[in-house]
Design an enzyme around this catalytic site. Sequence first.
Site, PDB file in Angstrom:
ATOM      1  N   ASP A   9      46.111  41.325  50.477  1.00 42.19           N
ATOM      2  CA  ASP A   9      46.562  42.162  49.366  1.00 42.19           C
ATOM      3  C   ASP A   9      47.940  41.688  48.916  1.00 42.19           C
ATOM      4  O   ASP A   9      48.916  41.764  49.668  1.00 42.19           O
ATOM      5  CB  ASP A   9      46.623  43.615  49.881  1.00 42.19           C
ATOM      6  CG  ASP A   9      47.113  44.589  48.829  1.00 42.19           C
ATOM      7  OD1 ASP A   9      47.017  45.796  49.073  1.00 42.19           O
ATOM      8  OD2 ASP A   9      47.623  44.147  47.776  1.00 42.19           O
ATOM      9  N   GLY A  31      41.798  46.536  39.109  1.00 44.13           N
ATOM     10  CA  GLY A  31      42.010  45.305  39.883  1.00 44.13           C
ATOM     11  C   GLY A  31      43.410  45.170  40.452  1.00 44.13           C
ATOM     12  O   GLY A  31      44.024  46.142  40.894  1.00 44.13           O
ATOM     13  N   VAL A  32      43.928  43.924  40.397  1.00 42.53           N
ATOM     14  CA  VAL A  32      45.249  43.703  40.988  1.00 42.53           C
ATOM     15  C   VAL A  32      46.338  44.424  40.178  1.00 42.53           C
ATOM     16  O   VAL A  32      47.350  44.883  40.731  1.00 42.53           O
ATOM     17  CB  VAL A  32      45.530  42.183  41.117  1.00 42.53           C
ATOM     18  CG1 VAL A  32      45.748  41.521  39.765  1.00 42.53           C
ATOM     19  CG2 VAL A  32      46.692  41.904  42.055  1.00 42.53           C
ATOM     20  N   ASP A  33      46.115  44.580  38.870  1.00 39.72           N
ATOM     21  CA  ASP A  33      47.062  45.317  38.007  1.00 39.72           C
ATOM     22  C   ASP A  33      47.206  46.750  38.524  1.00 39.72           C
ATOM     23  O   ASP A  33      48.305  47.265  38.740  1.00 39.72           O
ATOM     24  CB  ASP A  33      46.489  45.313  36.575  1.00 39.72           C
ATOM     25  CG  ASP A  33      47.502  45.700  35.514  1.00 39.72           C
ATOM     26  OD1 ASP A  33      47.116  45.771  34.337  1.00 39.72           O
ATOM     27  OD2 ASP A  33      48.675  45.939  35.867  1.00 39.72           O
ATOM     28  N   SER A 122      42.410  36.086  35.998  1.00 44.63           N
ATOM     29  CA  SER A 122      41.195  36.076  35.164  1.00 44.63           C
ATOM     30  C   SER A 122      39.887  36.005  35.945  1.00 44.63           C
ATOM     31  O   SER A 122      38.812  36.012  35.329  1.00 44.63           O
ATOM     32  CB  SER A 122      41.212  34.907  34.151  1.00 44.63           C
ATOM     33  OG  SER A 122      42.088  35.202  33.086  1.00 44.63           O
ATOM     34  N   GLY A 124      38.526  38.204  37.925  1.00 42.66           N
ATOM     35  CA  GLY A 124      37.868  39.501  38.160  1.00 42.66           C
ATOM     36  C   GLY A 124      37.229  40.000  36.886  1.00 42.66           C
ATOM     37  O   GLY A 124      36.279  39.411  36.362  1.00 42.66           O
ATOM     38  N   VAL A 125      37.809  41.070  36.339  1.00 42.45           N
ATOM     39  CA  VAL A 125      37.298  41.698  35.105  1.00 42.45           C
ATOM     40  C   VAL A 125      37.143  40.684  33.982  1.00 42.45           C
ATOM     41  O   VAL A 125      36.200  40.723  33.204  1.00 42.45           O
ATOM     42  CB  VAL A 125      38.274  42.821  34.676  1.00 42.45           C
ATOM     43  CG1 VAL A 125      37.990  43.330  33.274  1.00 42.45           C
ATOM     44  CG2 VAL A 125      38.234  43.957  35.678  1.00 42.45           C
TER      45      VAL A 125
HETATM   46  N1  APR Z   1      45.694  41.523  45.883  1.00 39.15           N
HETATM   47  C1  APR Z   1      45.322  40.260  45.522  1.00 39.15           C
HETATM   48  N2  APR Z   1      44.303  39.991  44.664  1.00 39.15           N
HETATM   49  C2  APR Z   1      43.624  41.061  44.169  1.00 39.15           C
HETATM   50  C3  APR Z   1      43.961  42.404  44.492  1.00 39.15           C
HETATM   51  C4  APR Z   1      45.039  42.604  45.393  1.00 39.15           C
HETATM   52  N3  APR Z   1      45.430  43.848  45.758  1.00 39.15           N
HETATM   53  N4  APR Z   1      43.084  43.230  43.825  1.00 39.15           N
HETATM   54  C5  APR Z   1      42.250  42.439  43.135  1.00 39.15           C
HETATM   55  N5  APR Z   1      42.548  41.136  43.343  1.00 39.15           N
HETATM   56  C6  APR Z   1      41.902  39.928  42.811  1.00 39.15           C
HETATM   57  C7  APR Z   1      40.495  40.077  42.345  1.00 39.15           C
HETATM   58  O1  APR Z   1      39.603  40.060  43.452  1.00 39.15           O
HETATM   59  C8  APR Z   1      40.365  38.828  41.484  1.00 39.15           C
HETATM   60  O2  APR Z   1      40.085  37.694  42.299  1.00 39.15           O
HETATM   61  O3  APR Z   1      42.610  39.533  41.655  1.00 39.15           O
HETATM   62  C9  APR Z   1      41.774  38.660  40.894  1.00 39.15           C
HETATM   63  C10 APR Z   1      41.900  39.030  39.424  1.00 39.15           C
HETATM   64  O4  APR Z   1      41.012  40.104  39.125  1.00 39.15           O
HETATM   65  P1  APR Z   1      41.468  41.313  38.166  1.00 39.15           P
HETATM   66  O5  APR Z   1      42.482  42.120  38.834  1.00 39.15           O
HETATM   67  O6  APR Z   1      40.212  41.979  37.689  1.00 39.15           O
HETATM   68  O7  APR Z   1      42.200  40.584  36.918  1.00 39.15           O
HETATM   69  P2  APR Z   1      41.593  39.768  35.693  1.00 39.15           P
HETATM   70  O8  APR Z   1      40.259  39.205  35.966  1.00 39.15           O
HETATM   71  O9  APR Z   1      42.721  38.848  35.284  1.00 39.15           O
HETATM   72  O10 APR Z   1      41.408  40.902  34.582  1.00 39.15           O
HETATM   73  C11 APR Z   1      42.560  41.498  34.043  1.00 39.15           C
HETATM   74  O11 APR Z   1      41.765  43.680  34.507  1.00 39.15           O
HETATM   75  O12 APR Z   1      42.812  45.231  35.792  1.00 39.15           O
HETATM   76  C12 APR Z   1      42.612  44.830  34.515  1.00 39.15           C
HETATM   77  O13 APR Z   1      44.618  45.492  33.369  1.00 39.15           O
HETATM   78  C13 APR Z   1      43.881  44.379  33.847  1.00 39.15           C
HETATM   79  O14 APR Z   1      42.850  44.310  31.690  1.00 39.15           O
HETATM   80  C14 APR Z   1      43.317  43.505  32.757  1.00 39.15           C
HETATM   81  C15 APR Z   1      42.154  42.827  33.450  1.00 39.15           C
END
Ligand code: APR
Length: 199
Positions: A9, A31-33, A122, A124-125
Amino acid sequence: MKIEVWQGDITTLAVDAIVNAANESLLGGGGVDGAIHRAAGPQLLDACRALPEIRPGMRCPTGEVRQTPAFNLPAKHVFHTVGPVWQDGLRDEPALLANCYWKSLQLAEKLDVESIAFPAISCGVFGYPLHQAAHIAATETLTWQRSHRQPRRIILVAYNAATFKAYQSALAALGQPVEPSTSAIFAPLALGLPPAAAH
Ligand code: APR
């Protein structure tokens, strides 16, 4: 120096800067945000809201980066970057994703940041294919590190085993085998303590 890969994390890391995979509003999300905002506390959202909008609803264009303090996080700074939403790879997605890494590293150098940790932007979502994104992350960070002194430590954070393996093979393909990181900032985990207990 080597690019480090660590699985866990990102909000638990006591590094100078952690990078957030945000959206253009910078007003949080999932997600990570979401994890970063929860761990940093409500002041982070206040700090993001205080950043100027370059047009209604947009504080940070895709491929750019903005800095805020990290508040309750063990890190000092949060670098909010916005990765591209994957469509078909023909809408500048690779260049925009590369910019997220490169511009975050430029900001780190400017702020004299010693250590920086990136999530898999990028992947994840936003749906970016993992291996293509890992190749871009490895290429940008290795290229930077081979021609710059700061930040001294660059960590690619994998939230799952598949991402960890993708980073390992991307770095190996570029000539850098990866050893698991065992240094102090990971100490809580190395001691077997859950991250939360460590600070
Ligand atoms: N620590 C590290 N990595 C994480 C964590 C964490 N606590 N939580 C999630 N991740 C990973 C996910 O598994 C993925 O591999 O971060 C990576 C990016 O995924 P997302 O968080 O979904 O980000 P992204 O794909 O860039 O999409 C961004 O999602 O949360 C919203 O506000 C954000 O609209 C934006 C979009």
